[in-house]
Design an enzyme around this catalytic site. Structure first.
Site, PDB file in Angstrom:
ATOM      1  N   ASP A   1      34.908  42.954  43.898  1.00  0.00           N
ATOM      2  CA  ASP A   1      33.954  42.495  42.884  1.00  0.00           C
ATOM      3  C   ASP A   1      32.510  42.520  43.393  1.00  0.00           C
ATOM      4  O   ASP A   1      31.574  42.672  42.613  1.00  0.00           O
ATOM      5  CB  ASP A   1      34.305  41.071  42.439  1.00  0.00           C
ATOM      6  CG  ASP A   1      35.567  41.041  41.570  1.00  0.00           C
ATOM      7  OD1 ASP A   1      36.057  42.129  41.205  1.00  0.00           O
ATOM      8  OD2 ASP A   1      36.039  39.944  41.269  1.00  0.00           O
ATOM      9  N   GLY A   2      32.338  42.372  44.696  1.00  0.00           N
ATOM     10  CA  GLY A   2      30.990  42.388  45.275  1.00  0.00           C
ATOM     11  C   GLY A   2      30.248  43.682  44.990  1.00  0.00           C
ATOM     12  O   GLY A   2      29.020  43.688  44.873  1.00  0.00           O
TER      13      GLY A   2
ATOM     14  N   ALA B   1      32.124  28.723  39.407  1.00  0.00           N
ATOM     15  CA  ALA B   1      32.265  27.709  38.349  1.00  0.00           C
ATOM     16  C   ALA B   1      33.722  27.278  38.171  1.00  0.00           C
ATOM     17  O   ALA B   1      34.006  26.087  37.966  1.00  0.00           O
ATOM     18  CB  ALA B   1      31.694  28.240  37.034  1.00  0.00           C
TER      19      ALA B   1
END
Length: 391
Positions: free
Chosen positions: A130-131, A272
């Site tokens: 994902d980076g 989150a």
């Protein structure tokens, strides 16, 4: 007309504005109402793509061979111009391979922070986790080309494609008509208050509220496009952080705790989620506000409309400064009188789906977080065991 209005709306068709025979809402050309209609979210090319940016995770030896294979395919078979970052092209493993030197010499290289490639890239292909997609987002501070992300090894939230079938998948994208998810980004401004710095500090919420309008005259320090989240935290201090949260210019609440996360739906499954937020599908137009370890048991994470402007400042009675970072980068200190302004950007990241935007997301929830994975109850052996059977 519909086509004129559509330019103002990030995600798909203009929503209905008439309700019954007499009621309607006042037209507002600047509002950010995003209704993402999956049927309208198909990728199409006005002209055939030519320039492809390939981003690969650095320091991962397992990606060297797939990277070479992909570049060879793009350059030789598809006659594409392939752009890579200078340090990717200068990888020792690539330099050693003489059979790749012909392809390597045809790659266009750039250096992050020195060369601006944002206006010439037609398509981005990411190899890695994902980076790589967060990094791709950071390279494009306004309009972002479509992104196709391949996972090698473990599946990420943002990397739906398997590399084994890359030739057919890439060919399909070049032909157009692939499903895309428009991942909203946050536009973040840090405004440094040079006037406050001299000697006086604000003393009350009232003075901060009055100063809100005056902040525009102060120096805008920087502006970022953020795909996951903005994190405001207490940094190295041992005191709780104490920051004030404004929504469209009004003080909503103070956050006392380790800090606060302001995230996009894409970021809802990142930091989150670990801090207790709901996971929100990327098609939902929203901004999430999640406290980090709040010192109040009733401070639950909240979701606000994508069109609002949030502002975060140090509370007048804060014992210490705070620190802010953007997608985990550009960390900096926030002093008294500074403010962070956050709203939904008009430049989303169009990420290409592997199956479709619903299936991809739920598959990644199951794969990445083992969402709702549990042992099933065994079925009852026969009907007579059940208490509610009737004879």
């Amino acid at each position: 007309g519909d086509t004129v209005g559509r330019a103002h709306f990030l995600h798909g068709p203009y929503p209905a504005t008439h309700f019954g025979p007499k009621a309607c809402i006042l037209p507002n050309p600047t509002s950010v109402m995003h209704i993402q209609d999956p049927a309208s979210q198909r990728l199409t090319w006005n002209k055939p793509p030519v320039n492809v940016l390939v981003i690969r995770k650095i320091r991962d030896e397992s990606l060297v061979e797939p990277f070479k294979e992909l570049c060879r395919f793009l350059v030789e078979e598809k006659q594409m111009m392939v752009y890579v970052e200078r340090r990717v092209a200068d990888d020792a493993a690539l330099l050693k391979d003489e059979s790749f030197s012909l392809i390597r010499n045809q790659l266009c290289t750039f250096r992050e922070g020195y060369d601006d490639i944002s206006n010439c890239i037609d398509l981005i292909i990411c190899l890695g986790g994902d980076g790589t997609l967060l990094y791709a987002s950071s390279l494009f501070q306004d309009s972002v080309p479509p992104v196709m992300a391949f996972h090698l090894g473990s599946l990420g939230f943002l990397t739906p494609f398997k590399f084994e079938s890359y030739k057919t998948e890439v060919a399909k994208v070049f032909e157009g008509n692939a499903a895309i998810t428009l991942r909203s980004r946050l536009k973040v401004k840090v405004v440094k208050d040079m006037l406050q710095r001299a000697d006086q500090q604000p003393h009350t919420h009232e003075t901060q509220q009055q100063e809100y309008n005056g902040l525009l005259a102060h120096i805008c320090f920087d502006c970022w496009q953020v795909l996951n989240e903005v994190v405001v935290d207490r940094g190295p201090s041992s005191y709780l952080s104490n920051v004030d949260l404004y929504l469209d210019g009004r003080l909503i609440t103070s956050v006392q705790g380790d800090g606060v996360i302001v995230s996009t739906p894409t970021g809802s499954t990142a930091y989150a989620a670990a801090a207790g937020a709901s996971m929100i599908h990327p098609n939902v137009p929203a901004i999430m506000v999640t406290p980090i370890c709040p010192h109040s048991l009733s401070f639950r994470p909240i979701v606000v409309p994508a069109g609002v402007e949030l502002m975060i400042t140090l509370s007048p009675d804060a014992r210490n400064t705070a620190w802010v970072s953007f997608d985990g980068r550009k960390r900096q200190e926030i002093q008294y009188g500074d403010c962070i302004k956050i709203t939904t950007s008009c430049y989303p990241v169009p990420s290409i789906c592997c199956h479709d935007l619903v299936y991809d997301w739920f598959e990644s929830l199951a794969e990445c977080l083992h969402w709702n994975v549990r042992k099933r109850q065994a079925r009852l052996a026969d009907a007579s065991d059940s208490s509610d059977t009737e004879n």
